[in-house]
Design an enzyme around this catalytic site. Sequence first.
Site, PDB file in Angstrom:
ATOM      1  N   CYS A 159     -11.152  15.420 -22.459  1.00  0.00           N
ATOM      2  CA  CYS A 159     -10.284  15.094 -21.461  1.00  0.00           C
ATOM      3  C   CYS A 159      -9.845  13.453 -21.596  1.00  0.00           C
ATOM      4  CB  CYS A 159     -11.783  15.289 -20.932  1.00  0.00           C
ATOM      5  SG  CYS A 159     -12.779  14.041 -20.308  1.00  0.00           S
ATOM      6  N   ASP A 190     -11.206   5.874 -21.515  1.00  0.00           N
ATOM      7  CA  ASP A 190     -12.294   4.485 -21.851  1.00  0.00           C
ATOM      8  C   ASP A 190     -12.491   4.391 -22.924  1.00  0.00           C
ATOM      9  OD1 ASP A 190     -12.991   3.304 -19.448  1.00  0.00           O
ATOM     10  OD2 ASP A 190     -14.723   5.321 -19.114  1.00  0.00           O
ATOM     11  N   HIS A 237       0.829  -0.750   0.163  1.00  0.00           N
ATOM     12  CA  HIS A 237      -0.058   0.307  -0.053  1.00  0.00           C
ATOM     13  C   HIS A 237       0.986   0.946   0.092  1.00  0.00           C
ATOM     14  CE1 HIS A 237      -3.584  -1.962   0.036  1.00  0.00           C
ATOM     15  NE2 HIS A 237      -4.018  -1.846   0.978  1.00  0.00           N
ATOM     16  N   GLU A 245     -17.294   8.389 -25.389  1.00  0.00           N
ATOM     17  CA  GLU A 245     -16.144   7.041 -24.941  1.00  0.00           C
ATOM     18  C   GLU A 245     -16.717   5.499 -25.153  1.00  0.00           C
ATOM     19  OE1 GLU A 245     -15.528   7.806 -21.113  1.00  0.00           O
ATOM     20  OE2 GLU A 245     -18.375   8.041 -20.978  1.00  0.00           O
TER      21      GLU A 245
END
Length: 783
Positions: A711, A664, A398, A640
């Site tokens: 974007c 995407d 982590h 997308e």
Amino acid sequence: MVEARQETLGLRTLEDISGLILHSHDLQETLDNIVTLVARRMGSDVCSIYLLEDDGETLRLAATKGLSRSSVGKITMKTSEGLTGLVMEQKGIVAIEDAPAHPRYKYFRETKEEKFLSFLGIPLFERKTPVGVIVVQTRETRVFTPAEISTITTIAYQIASIVINAKLLDSIRRKEEERAFFQQELERMKAAGLIKEEKGGSTRKKKGRQPLSLIGIAASPGFCWGKVYVLSQRSNNAGVELESVLPREEERKRFQVALEKTKIQTLYMEKRVGDMLSKEDASIFHTHLMIMEDRGFLAKVTDLIEGGASAGRAVREAVENYVQAFARMDDPYLRERSADMEDIGRRIISALDGSDRRDRLREKRIIVARDIFPSDMATLDHEKILGIITEKGDVTSHAAIMARSLGIPAVLGLPDLLKQIGLRDDVIIDGNSGHIYLNPDDKIRGEYERLQRDHGVRQRELEELRDLPAETTDGVRVSLKANIGLLSDIRVALANGAEGVGLYRTEFPFMTRKAFPGRIEQQALYVKILEGFADLPVNIRTLDIGGDKGLPYFTYPKEDNPFMGWRSIRVSLDQQEIFREQLAGILLASPHGKASLMFPMVSGVDEIRTVKGILADVKAELERAGKPFDHSIRTGIMVELPAAVQIADLLVREVDYFSIGTNDLIQYTLAADRNNPKVKQYYDAYHPAILHSIKRVADVGRAAGKPVSLCGEMAAEPINALLLLGLGITDFSLSAPYIPLVKQAIRKTSLAFAREMAMIVLTMESSRDIRTYLMEQQAALGI
């Protein structure tokens, strides 16, 4: 009976404060909520918090319930003045029944506090660091009970932790840019033979301060150089072995109090990391909370205490059992979870005996440690961490995940590192290859100093661009907006010259709550975002959950391929009550700025018409209720999906604008999960299919007279931005730290050149050829 009731009240108050921490958006809101809650629960007329200034002798009123709100931030006193100063001076509790009669009483006209007689002041300390004072006052004379004082004392502990940690919240600035710059230059140094590596890892001992190259695990990419700071190797074992055992009831109580303190600390860490990074990063601490609430873990500790162990020893043995169980697992990710158990155990034991000292960096350093835990990453000042090197750990830890999110170079898994490194050593970290260089010689040092100077000059150039427009040499304006997900992103976006928000990811605030927020709660959040960007446009994307983004309180169907399943607009259309609440919240906030609505993952005309129908219903409902909102709010969709690209000419008739989501779009067009390392090579922004898709959508928008923005990570590379400009995109939304670099490239180039470059690229058949051509152009342009 009274004591039991007061103890229950105290625990309930602590639980509620834990919730306030998660649902407050900044330090001020947290403090305001705490004083309101404490005043209500204690039945007091006033609760105030005074914080100690950096000079160590001035207290300033930071929050109050009961005094004049206009005095917040204005009232100050020295620690040698007033009853509040007396609390800080004595470093202890001050309880007085008739405050105005006390010789240390000091009157402030602005607070109107002459109405109040009783005074209870408790100092705020984080370990031995003074933080401030919490004060409770009542109009009538009152003697505060020991249970009430105990509750306020515990609350004071948490407030101190909140304030200390909040002071560490600072911007995460341009790490990606710096990392890319130094990586490129280091590769050039290696190619030129300026750096020679020693093979075989870290088996060779260094003599004195001789140059040495060690090889570990590249856990977080990047490049840095500096002096080291050895993280304190905190082991509670010695203290646990030596501590005397109290009666079982007292040991159980010690454990419960320590556990509660650790939970509160963990809640703050979860919120802090969630605010700075993302819910995914913060989920580390949600896991810690689940472990601390696990009945099996609690039962094991309790059984050991009942068997005659001290609370500290019981925690240590219970944690060791879990650590050993994890260590036997085959899966490397599960094996690495043993570090989480060690972290939890260390913090509970520290809360029990108060022996833990917090590492505080006074200047920028490279962190060196046997291992680094998630709580270390959450509490250290990230602005002062140049890099991280450790003996233990790997890419699945982590700490490594958080280092990557923060843009901090890290190399882990260097055996015997602490034996080979000294406090006076200089270190270069290459987090891309997993190499570290101890005490580089003059030649390498000189080369790096040159790189630093060059980088400093470049940074100053970028700073000067912040308030200048992104305009090509032939006078074409380009809009550069920011992608944001949290309130803390506002300052970073504005500091980098963002012209608004092209993508506000609303799902992030949903992830930090225990249930779906209602329209009023959402309205309050959206108002803060809109007001934060003043008169700049803010493009609000509706809830995009599913796939890799889940909500802990929302049940999802089990799907073999969630990315191709129930997500984004599909969830919104199936769960219309949730969707309507969000639309209402956005509309109610719309008068406070320039808001627009954007819907994700739309694949057809039927979907967008259904969405528009629901939006019309919500508008009508608000209109009937007499609620003000922007009746002409602009609506758009994320393009997308390949389906949306193919029928872009049909979809454009239904909306005011398009926004191309390249992340995407690449994933779905090329059937390559961007998070799957086995197919990572197929996730390619330069694939001709992607570039032709972008060109088609831009052409459709231009023909319809409707704007098309883009974007996604693709726009963050300056050469890519120029290519996209040539393809017809003049409105970009990207991660804020990349804005200055992209702006610099745009201001160096003409639209004519960008179009010529795009025309050449569109004739190419191979992504490899496209990439080679673009790298050549990048070198020629010097960007």
